[in-house]
Design a protein around this motif. Structure first.
Motif, PDB file in Angstrom:
ATOM      1  N   LEU A  60       0.955  -1.302  -0.165  1.00 26.79           N
ATOM      2  CA  LEU A  60       0.230  -0.108   0.155  1.00 26.79           C
ATOM      3  C   LEU A  60       0.733   1.309  -0.449  1.00 26.79           C
ATOM      4  O   LEU A  60       1.006   2.057  -0.812  1.00 26.79           O
ATOM      5  CB  LEU A  60      -0.574   0.138   1.197  1.00 26.79           C
ATOM      6  N   ALA A  61       2.436   1.138   0.578  1.00 25.98           N
ATOM      7  CA  ALA A  61       2.921   2.588   1.197  1.00 25.98           C
ATOM      8  C   ALA A  61       3.924   3.062  -0.687  1.00 25.98           C
ATOM      9  O   ALA A  61       3.687   3.905  -0.635  1.00 25.98           O
ATOM     10  CB  ALA A  61       3.868   2.323   2.526  1.00 25.98           C
ATOM     11  N   ILE A  62       3.498   1.402  -1.137  1.00 26.53           N
ATOM     12  CA  ILE A  62       4.345   1.609  -2.744  1.00 26.53           C
ATOM     13  C   ILE A  62       3.494   2.282  -3.511  1.00 26.53           C
ATOM     14  O   ILE A  62       4.044   3.148  -4.320  1.00 26.53           O
ATOM     15  CB  ILE A  62       5.474   0.686  -3.085  1.00 26.53           C
ATOM     16  N   GLU A  63       2.333   1.887  -3.102  1.00 30.34           N
ATOM     17  CA  GLU A  63       1.568   2.092  -4.488  1.00 30.34           C
ATOM     18  C   GLU A  63       1.131   2.990  -3.876  1.00 30.34           C
ATOM     19  O   GLU A  63       0.895   4.283  -5.027  1.00 30.34           O
ATOM     20  CB  GLU A  63       0.028   1.243  -4.014  1.00 30.34           C
ATOM     21  N   LEU A  64       1.014   4.336  -2.937  1.00 30.24           N
ATOM     22  CA  LEU A  64       0.393   5.488  -3.125  1.00 30.24           C
ATOM     23  C   LEU A  64       1.287   6.494  -2.781  1.00 30.24           C
ATOM     24  O   LEU A  64       0.731   7.594  -2.597  1.00 30.24           O
ATOM     25  CB  LEU A  64      -0.596   5.323  -1.195  1.00 30.24           C
ATOM     26  N   ASP A  65       2.100   6.324  -2.452  1.00 30.98           N
ATOM     27  CA  ASP A  65       3.621   7.233  -2.563  1.00 30.98           C
ATOM     28  C   ASP A  65       4.203   7.209  -3.949  1.00 30.98           C
ATOM     29  O   ASP A  65       4.874   6.440  -4.422  1.00 30.98           O
ATOM     30  CB  ASP A  65       4.591   7.031  -0.953  1.00 30.98           C
ATOM     31  N   ILE A  66       4.503   8.438  -4.372  1.00 36.56           N
ATOM     32  CA  ILE A  66       4.591   8.278  -5.595  1.00 36.56           C
ATOM     33  C   ILE A  66       6.367   8.394  -6.352  1.00 36.56           C
ATOM     34  O   ILE A  66       6.852   8.568  -6.908  1.00 36.56           O
ATOM     35  CB  ILE A  66       4.200   9.180  -6.593  1.00 36.56           C
ATOM     36  N   HIS A  67       6.693   8.828  -4.616  1.00 39.47           N
ATOM     37  CA  HIS A  67       7.962   8.842  -4.201  1.00 39.47           C
ATOM     38  C   HIS A  67       8.307   7.779  -4.123  1.00 39.47           C
ATOM     39  O   HIS A  67       9.759   7.366  -4.669  1.00 39.47           O
ATOM     40  CB  HIS A  67       8.579   9.393  -3.185  1.00 39.47           C
ATOM     41  N   LEU A  68       7.975   6.772  -4.077  1.00 37.51           N
ATOM     42  CA  LEU A  68       8.599   5.751  -4.287  1.00 37.51           C
ATOM     43  C   LEU A  68       8.042   4.383  -5.634  1.00 37.51           C
ATOM     44  O   LEU A  68       8.376   3.389  -6.115  1.00 37.51           O
ATOM     45  CB  LEU A  68       7.613   4.428  -2.923  1.00 37.51           C
ATOM     46  N   ASP A 312       8.799   6.762   5.892  1.00 44.63           N
ATOM     47  CA  ASP A 312       7.855   7.735   6.103  1.00 44.63           C
ATOM     48  C   ASP A 312       6.446   7.531   4.754  1.00 44.63           C
ATOM     49  O   ASP A 312       5.992   8.507   5.102  1.00 44.63           O
ATOM     50  CB  ASP A 312       8.684   9.035   4.807  1.00 44.63           C
ATOM     51  N   ALA A 313       6.581   6.245   4.380  1.00 41.93           N
ATOM     52  CA  ALA A 313       5.743   6.236   3.165  1.00 41.93           C
ATOM     53  C   ALA A 313       4.772   5.610   4.285  1.00 41.93           C
ATOM     54  O   ALA A 313       3.342   5.943   4.230  1.00 41.93           O
ATOM     55  CB  ALA A 313       6.215   5.489   2.260  1.00 41.93           C
ATOM     56  N   LEU A 314       4.989   4.494   5.092  1.00 44.57           N
ATOM     57  CA  LEU A 314       4.330   4.090   6.247  1.00 44.57           C
ATOM     58  C   LEU A 314       3.945   5.133   7.399  1.00 44.57           C
ATOM     59  O   LEU A 314       2.644   5.001   7.683  1.00 44.57           O
ATOM     60  CB  LEU A 314       4.806   2.715   6.728  1.00 44.57           C
ATOM     61  N   ARG A 315       4.291   6.356   7.911  1.00 43.69           N
ATOM     62  CA  ARG A 315       4.127   7.399   8.406  1.00 43.69           C
ATOM     63  C   ARG A 315       2.454   7.695   7.644  1.00 43.69           C
ATOM     64  O   ARG A 315       1.721   7.794   8.526  1.00 43.69           O
ATOM     65  CB  ARG A 315       4.997   8.551   9.284  1.00 43.69           C
TER      66      ARG A 315
END
Length: 328
Positions: A60-68, A312-315
């Motif tokens: 989810l974090a990778i999907e929602l954070d464009i920086h990842l 940071d993405a998980l936060r």
């Protein structure tokens, strides 16, 4: 998958002719002592939930954070999905058997479980090699990273492990379907793994063992050579860095991957590289627990929780502004 099971059942009936056809197997689980079943249930349910939640959060974090949205995190998301799937292949059925006090599994269910367990183990194997290559390009060729790891090449590196793993699993499944299982249908394991199934067969499994060895050797060797080559180049490149801080930063990006590589490959070689007859009874079970339950559970911690970008993405994910829309 239903069509595959129907085909295997027809083919199996043709091969066995007038011999007795076993319609189900008995999974003895990790222990036959009744007093330990509750402890095993709680322990494995906890590890399974940690694995699913941890790896699910990573995806989810990778999907929602464009920086990842980079190659490294694309491969990590695939690894997390494979880890969830690997645990889900065996653990829920084992937990259900403990709760219902039923140890049976149908022939088709057993073959399906074996097929998918092979798929996800082999996918993990190839993805570890792909991730090592990604780190090699990032550290040794940083200026050309975006040119080398372009979108089409990354897509190829992502799809290829899944295609190859299904080919490997299908090969073992079709060969296993040729085996004859007589009156003995008790599997000394907590799920239908390839090695205990070969032990159970009353027909000659020499071809199966030979193919398991050759295919296993090939599946292990190529990613391992790629990992070895990548780390030799990485170490040589890092040692040229003058500052201690620079060396530590470069090595820290690879330490987590190397830890999982050692755990994964050590387990696979010990359990699957040698003929089934040479294994002590508990070796298969311990190895299977390590790579189907323990490794998927610790991967989120090893890979991601030590990574600043992932933290940071998980936060952001658990922050109300980002998390509440997912719940609505």
């Amino acid at each position: 998958m239903k069509n595959l099971c129907s085909f295997l059942q027809i083919n199996r009936n043709m091969n066995q002719g007038n011999q007795t056809t076993i319609s189900e197997f008995i999974l003895l689980g990790l222990s036959n002592q009744a007093e330990k079943q509750k402890l095993i249930f709680v322990l494995f349910l906890s590890m399974y939930l940690v694995s699913v939640v941890g790896n699910g959060l990573i995806i989810l974090a990778i999907e929602l954070d464009i920086h990842l949205h980079t190659p490294m995190y694309l491969f990590l998301a695939n690894l997390s999905f494979a880890d969830i799937s690997s645990s889900s292949t065996s653990v829920p059925k084992m937990l259900m058997n403990i709760q219902t006090k039923s140890q049976s599994i149908s022939y088709e269910g057993c073959i399906s479980q074996m097929y998918f367990s092979i798929v996800f183990v082999v996918v993990d194997n190839f993805l570890l090699g792909v991730m090592a290559y990604d780190r090699f390009v990032a550290i040794c060729h940083p200026l050309n990273y975006t040119i080398i790891m372009h979108s089409r090449f990354c897509l190829f590196l992502t799809v290829c492990p899944w295609v190859l793993s299904n080919i490997v699993a299908l090969t073992h499944t079709l060969l296993a379907n040729q085996l004859v299982f007589c009156n003995h249908n008790t599997i000394q394991h907590f799920f239908c793994d390839l090695a205990p199934l070969l032990k159970l067969s009353c027909s000659d499994a020499m071809i199966n063992e030979l193919v398991k060895f050759i295919v296993g050797l090939s599946v292990i060797t190529f990613p391992f050579v790629l990992i070895l080559f990548s780390y030799i180049c990485i170490i040589r490149n890092v040692l040229r860095i003058s500052s201690t801080e620079g060396k530590w930063k470069a090595f820290s990006t690879c330490g987590s991957h190397l830890t999982v590589v050692i755990l994964f490959y050590g387990t696979i070689v010990g359990v699957y590289f040698f003929p089934s007859s040479t294994h002590p009874e508990n070796t298969d079970k311990i190895g299977a627990v390590l790579f189907t339950v323990v490794t998927p559970m610790v991967n989120p911690f090893i890979y991601s929780l030590r990574n600043k970008d992932m933290k940071d993405a998980l936060r952001k994910l658990i922050n109300k502004r980002h998390f509440l829309p997912l719940m609505s």
